[in-house]
Motif scaffolding. Structure first.
Motif, PDB file in Angstrom:
ATOM      1  N   LEU A   1       0.817  -1.218   0.000  1.00  0.00           N
ATOM      2  CA  LEU A   1       0.000   0.000   0.000  1.00  0.00           C
ATOM      3  C   LEU A   1       0.851   1.270   0.000  1.00  0.00           C
ATOM      4  CD1 LEU A   1      -2.808  -1.023   2.533  1.00  0.00           C
ATOM      5  CD2 LEU A   1      -2.956  -0.923   0.032  1.00  0.00           C
ATOM      6  N   ILE A   2       1.863   1.323   0.849  1.00  0.00           N
ATOM      7  CA  ILE A   2       2.685   2.538   0.939  1.00  0.00           C
ATOM      8  C   ILE A   2       3.484   2.746  -0.338  1.00  0.00           C
ATOM      9  CG2 ILE A   2       4.578   3.666   2.164  1.00  0.00           C
ATOM     10  CD1 ILE A   2       1.918   3.677   3.651  1.00  0.00           C
ATOM     11  N   THR A   3       3.980   1.670  -0.925  1.00  0.00           N
ATOM     12  CA  THR A   3       4.719   1.790  -2.180  1.00  0.00           C
ATOM     13  C   THR A   3       3.851   2.393  -3.271  1.00  0.00           C
ATOM     14  OG1 THR A   3       6.132  -0.085  -1.640  1.00  0.00           O
ATOM     15  CG2 THR A   3       5.980   0.523  -3.960  1.00  0.00           C
ATOM     16  N   LEU A   4       2.626   1.899  -3.403  1.00  0.00           N
ATOM     17  CA  LEU A   4       1.732   2.415  -4.441  1.00  0.00           C
ATOM     18  C   LEU A   4       1.266   3.829  -4.126  1.00  0.00           C
ATOM     19  CD1 LEU A   4      -0.348  -0.772  -5.256  1.00  0.00           C
ATOM     20  CD2 LEU A   4       1.619   0.172  -6.470  1.00  0.00           C
ATOM     21  N   LEU A   5       1.134   4.155  -2.852  1.00  0.00           N
ATOM     22  CA  LEU A   5       0.760   5.513  -2.460  1.00  0.00           C
ATOM     23  C   LEU A   5       1.860   6.507  -2.825  1.00  0.00           C
ATOM     24  CD1 LEU A   5      -1.177   7.436  -0.889  1.00  0.00           C
ATOM     25  CD2 LEU A   5       0.141   6.874   1.168  1.00  0.00           C
ATOM     26  N   LEU A   6       3.102   6.125  -2.577  1.00  0.00           N
ATOM     27  CA  LEU A   6       4.227   7.027  -2.816  1.00  0.00           C
ATOM     28  C   LEU A   6       4.750   6.973  -4.253  1.00  0.00           C
ATOM     29  CD1 LEU A   6       6.295   6.506   0.471  1.00  0.00           C
ATOM     30  CD2 LEU A   6       4.648   8.316  -0.054  1.00  0.00           C
ATOM     31  N   SER A   7       4.441   5.904  -4.965  1.00  0.00           N
ATOM     32  CA  SER A   7       4.936   5.743  -6.342  1.00  0.00           C
ATOM     33  C   SER A   7       3.797   5.337  -7.273  1.00  0.00           C
ATOM     34  CB  SER A   7       6.050   4.698  -6.382  1.00  0.00           C
ATOM     35  OG  SER A   7       7.105   5.044  -5.518  1.00  0.00           O
ATOM     36  N   PRO A   8       2.804   6.202  -7.452  1.00  0.00           N
ATOM     37  CA  PRO A   8       1.643   5.849  -8.294  1.00  0.00           C
ATOM     38  C   PRO A   8       2.002   5.591  -9.750  1.00  0.00           C
ATOM     39  CG  PRO A   8       1.621   8.194  -7.734  1.00  0.00           C
ATOM     40  CD  PRO A   8       2.683   7.558  -6.886  1.00  0.00           C
ATOM     41  N   TRP A   9       3.188   6.033 -10.181  1.00  0.00           N
ATOM     42  CA  TRP A   9       3.629   5.776 -11.555  1.00  0.00           C
ATOM     43  C   TRP A   9       3.751   4.282 -11.851  1.00  0.00           C
ATOM     44  CZ3 TRP A   9       8.145   3.065 -11.637  1.00  0.00           C
ATOM     45  CH2 TRP A   9       8.990   3.190 -10.527  1.00  0.00           C
ATOM     46  N   LEU A  10       3.832   3.464 -10.791  1.00  0.00           N
ATOM     47  CA  LEU A  10       3.913   2.023 -10.987  1.00  0.00           C
ATOM     48  C   LEU A  10       2.663   1.468 -11.674  1.00  0.00           C
ATOM     49  CD1 LEU A  10       5.524   0.927  -7.598  1.00  0.00           C
ATOM     50  CD2 LEU A  10       6.564   0.701  -9.859  1.00  0.00           C
ATOM     51  N   PHE A  11       1.526   2.162 -11.515  1.00  0.00           N
ATOM     52  CA  PHE A  11       0.299   1.708 -12.170  1.00  0.00           C
ATOM     53  C   PHE A  11       0.433   1.787 -13.690  1.00  0.00           C
ATOM     54  CE2 PHE A  11      -1.437   2.752  -7.954  1.00  0.00           C
ATOM     55  CZ  PHE A  11      -2.207   1.625  -7.722  1.00  0.00           C
ATOM     56  N   GLU A  12       1.286   2.646 -14.166  1.00  0.00           N
ATOM     57  CA  GLU A  12       1.494   2.784 -15.610  1.00  0.00           C
ATOM     58  C   GLU A  12       2.539   1.804 -16.131  1.00  0.00           C
ATOM     59  OE1 GLU A  12       2.446   6.807 -16.541  1.00  0.00           O
ATOM     60  OE2 GLU A  12       0.699   7.633 -15.498  1.00  0.00           O
ATOM     61  N   THR A  13       3.523   1.490 -15.307  1.00  0.00           N
ATOM     62  CA  THR A  13       4.629   0.651 -15.775  1.00  0.00           C
ATOM     63  C   THR A  13       4.519  -0.814 -15.364  1.00  0.00           C
ATOM     64  OG1 THR A  13       5.962   1.189 -13.810  1.00  0.00           O
ATOM     65  CG2 THR A  13       6.194   2.633 -15.740  1.00  0.00           C
ATOM     66  N   ASN A  14       3.860  -1.097 -14.241  1.00  0.00           N
ATOM     67  CA  ASN A  14       3.827  -2.468 -13.711  1.00  0.00           C
ATOM     68  C   ASN A  14       2.421  -2.898 -13.287  1.00  0.00           C
ATOM     69  OD1 ASN A  14       6.560  -3.076 -13.984  1.00  0.00           O
ATOM     70  ND2 ASN A  14       7.099  -2.256 -11.980  1.00  0.00           N
ATOM     71  N   LEU A  15       1.414  -2.475 -14.041  1.00  0.00           N
ATOM     72  CA  LEU A  15       0.034  -2.747 -13.631  1.00  0.00           C
ATOM     73  C   LEU A  15      -0.254  -4.245 -13.483  1.00  0.00           C
ATOM     74  CD1 LEU A  15      -2.752  -1.696 -12.933  1.00  0.00           C
ATOM     75  CD2 LEU A  15      -3.306  -1.686 -15.373  1.00  0.00           C
ATOM     76  N   ILE A  16       0.230  -5.037 -14.420  1.00  0.00           N
ATOM     77  CA  ILE A  16      -0.030  -6.478 -14.350  1.00  0.00           C
ATOM     78  C   ILE A  16       0.568  -7.066 -13.069  1.00  0.00           C
ATOM     79  CG2 ILE A  16       0.471  -8.713 -15.396  1.00  0.00           C
ATOM     80  CD1 ILE A  16       0.285  -7.357 -18.123  1.00  0.00           C
ATOM     81  N   MET A  17       1.786  -6.646 -12.743  1.00  0.00           N
ATOM     82  CA  MET A  17       2.429  -7.143 -11.528  1.00  0.00           C
ATOM     83  C   MET A  17       1.703  -6.662 -10.276  1.00  0.00           C
ATOM     84  SD  MET A  17       4.785  -9.200 -12.226  1.00  0.00           S
ATOM     85  CE  MET A  17       5.750  -9.729 -13.655  1.00  0.00           C
ATOM     86  N   ILE A  18       1.209  -5.437 -10.303  1.00  0.00           N
ATOM     87  CA  ILE A  18       0.449  -4.917  -9.164  1.00  0.00           C
ATOM     88  C   ILE A  18      -0.777  -5.794  -8.913  1.00  0.00           C
ATOM     89  CG2 ILE A  18      -1.040  -3.003  -8.424  1.00  0.00           C
ATOM     90  CD1 ILE A  18       0.993  -1.119  -9.762  1.00  0.00           C
ATOM     91  N   VAL A  19      -1.451  -6.153  -9.989  1.00  0.00           N
ATOM     92  CA  VAL A  19      -2.644  -7.013  -9.867  1.00  0.00           C
ATOM     93  C   VAL A  19      -2.245  -8.401  -9.372  1.00  0.00           C
ATOM     94  CG1 VAL A  19      -4.507  -8.139 -11.128  1.00  0.00           C
ATOM     95  CG2 VAL A  19      -3.934  -5.749 -11.620  1.00  0.00           C
ATOM     96  N   LEU A  20      -1.198  -8.968  -9.940  1.00  0.00           N
ATOM     97  CA  LEU A  20      -0.754 -10.310  -9.522  1.00  0.00           C
ATOM     98  C   LEU A  20      -0.361 -10.341  -8.053  1.00  0.00           C
ATOM     99  CD1 LEU A  20       1.421 -11.474 -12.565  1.00  0.00           C
ATOM    100  CD2 LEU A  20      -0.789 -12.392 -11.847  1.00  0.00           C
ATOM    101  N   LEU A  21       0.364  -9.305  -7.601  1.00  0.00           N
ATOM    102  CA  LEU A  21       0.816  -9.266  -6.212  1.00  0.00           C
ATOM    103  C   LEU A  21      -0.325  -8.991  -5.238  1.00  0.00           C
ATOM    104  CD1 LEU A  21       4.169  -7.384  -6.819  1.00  0.00           C
ATOM    105  CD2 LEU A  21       3.947  -9.707  -5.913  1.00  0.00           C
ATOM    106  N   ALA A  22      -1.457  -8.482  -5.766  1.00  0.00           N
ATOM    107  CA  ALA A  22      -2.627  -8.237  -4.914  1.00  0.00           C
ATOM    108  C   ALA A  22      -3.464  -9.500  -4.723  1.00  0.00           C
ATOM    109  CB  ALA A  22      -3.495  -7.138  -5.520  1.00  0.00           C
ATOM    110  N   LEU A  23      -3.289 -10.484  -5.608  1.00  0.00           N
ATOM    111  CA  LEU A  23      -4.150 -11.670  -5.557  1.00  0.00           C
ATOM    112  C   LEU A  23      -4.077 -12.427  -4.226  1.00  0.00           C
ATOM    113  CD1 LEU A  23      -3.788 -13.065  -9.192  1.00  0.00           C
ATOM    114  CD2 LEU A  23      -5.691 -11.761  -8.195  1.00  0.00           C
ATOM    115  N   PRO A  24      -2.877 -12.689  -3.674  1.00  0.00           N
ATOM    116  CA  PRO A  24      -2.845 -13.381  -2.374  1.00  0.00           C
ATOM    117  C   PRO A  24      -3.518 -12.576  -1.264  1.00  0.00           C
ATOM    118  CG  PRO A  24      -0.672 -13.397  -3.402  1.00  0.00           C
ATOM    119  CD  PRO A  24      -1.508 -12.440  -4.184  1.00  0.00           C
TER     120      PRO A  24
END
Length: 211
Positions: A175-198
């Motif tokens: 959560l804190i990483t995505l809050l502080l680095s929202p640009w990750l949604f543009e570059t690593n969206l698939i990984m963000i979704v995969l890492l949220a699954l567990p």
């Protein structure tokens, strides 16, 4: 990975000093460890202080060496203040999740920086999902696999390990990483979704009464 920044030195030093005090002072250890009964009596400091106590030198060494290897990348990406925020929030969410799962176990206790360290690891994985862990395992595979194992460990009560604190720490780092680095949604969206699954799976199982 493996860069020793000043903030990392400070955190490691705090863990070593406080843990060493706990090794040699049973009353101190008992007063500041995570304990459901103590927290329910209003001793909220335990949420924080438990993250700087360890059971023994091996436990301490494992957490600090792991922190050393992953902290540098996270500090590079979000800065010292962001890293400190991530570390503390991961520590607290880890212990809050422990309380959530063990609130009816008055004598349940735990110590260790594992939740905070797991938050740092999960953050590093978000920034470099294909980075290798243990020389051959891609970071995102390790992250997902570890959280799935944590769910299994929580369900089966495997070992004397705070699986829920590790899991909560990963949530904090995520959560804190995505809050502080929202640009990750543009570059690593698939990984963000995969890492949220567990994470989604854990709470789905909890709602269904499966864990």
């Amino acid at each position: 990975m493996g860069k020793l920044d000043l903030i990392t030195i400070v955190i490691i030093a705090a863990n070593v000093i406080i843990s060493y005090k706990g090794f040699n002072d049973y009353a101190f250890f008992e007063k500041y460890k995570f304990n459901v009964g103590g927290i329910q009596r209003g001793e909220k400091i335990r949420f924080f202080s438990a993250g700087f106590l360890h059971v023994d030198m091996q436990h301490l060494l494992f957490n600090m060496v792991t922190l050393y290897f992953f902290a540098g990348r996270v500090i590079y990406e979000i800065g010292v203040i962001g890293f400190l925020m991530l570390y503390i929030v991961s520590l607290l969410i880890g212990n809050l999740l422990s309380l959530y799962f063990h609130k009816n176990e008055y004598h349940y206790s735990a110590v260790g920086a594992s939740g905070a360290v797991m938050g740092v690891i999960y953050s590093a994985i978000l920034f470099d999902p294909w980075g290798k862990i243990n020389f051959f395992i891609p970071g995102f595979v390790f992250g997902i696999g570890y959280l799935l194992y944590s769910i299994y460990g929580m369900k089966k009560r495997i070992g004397n390990i705070g699986h829920d604190a590790h899991f909560g720490g990963a949530i904090g780092g995520y959560l804190i990483t995505l809050l502080l680095s929202p640009w990750l949604f543009e570059t690593n969206l698939i990984m963000i979704v995969l890492l949220a699954l567990p994470i989604a799976l854990l709470f789905a199982l909890k709602k269904l009464g499966k864990i």
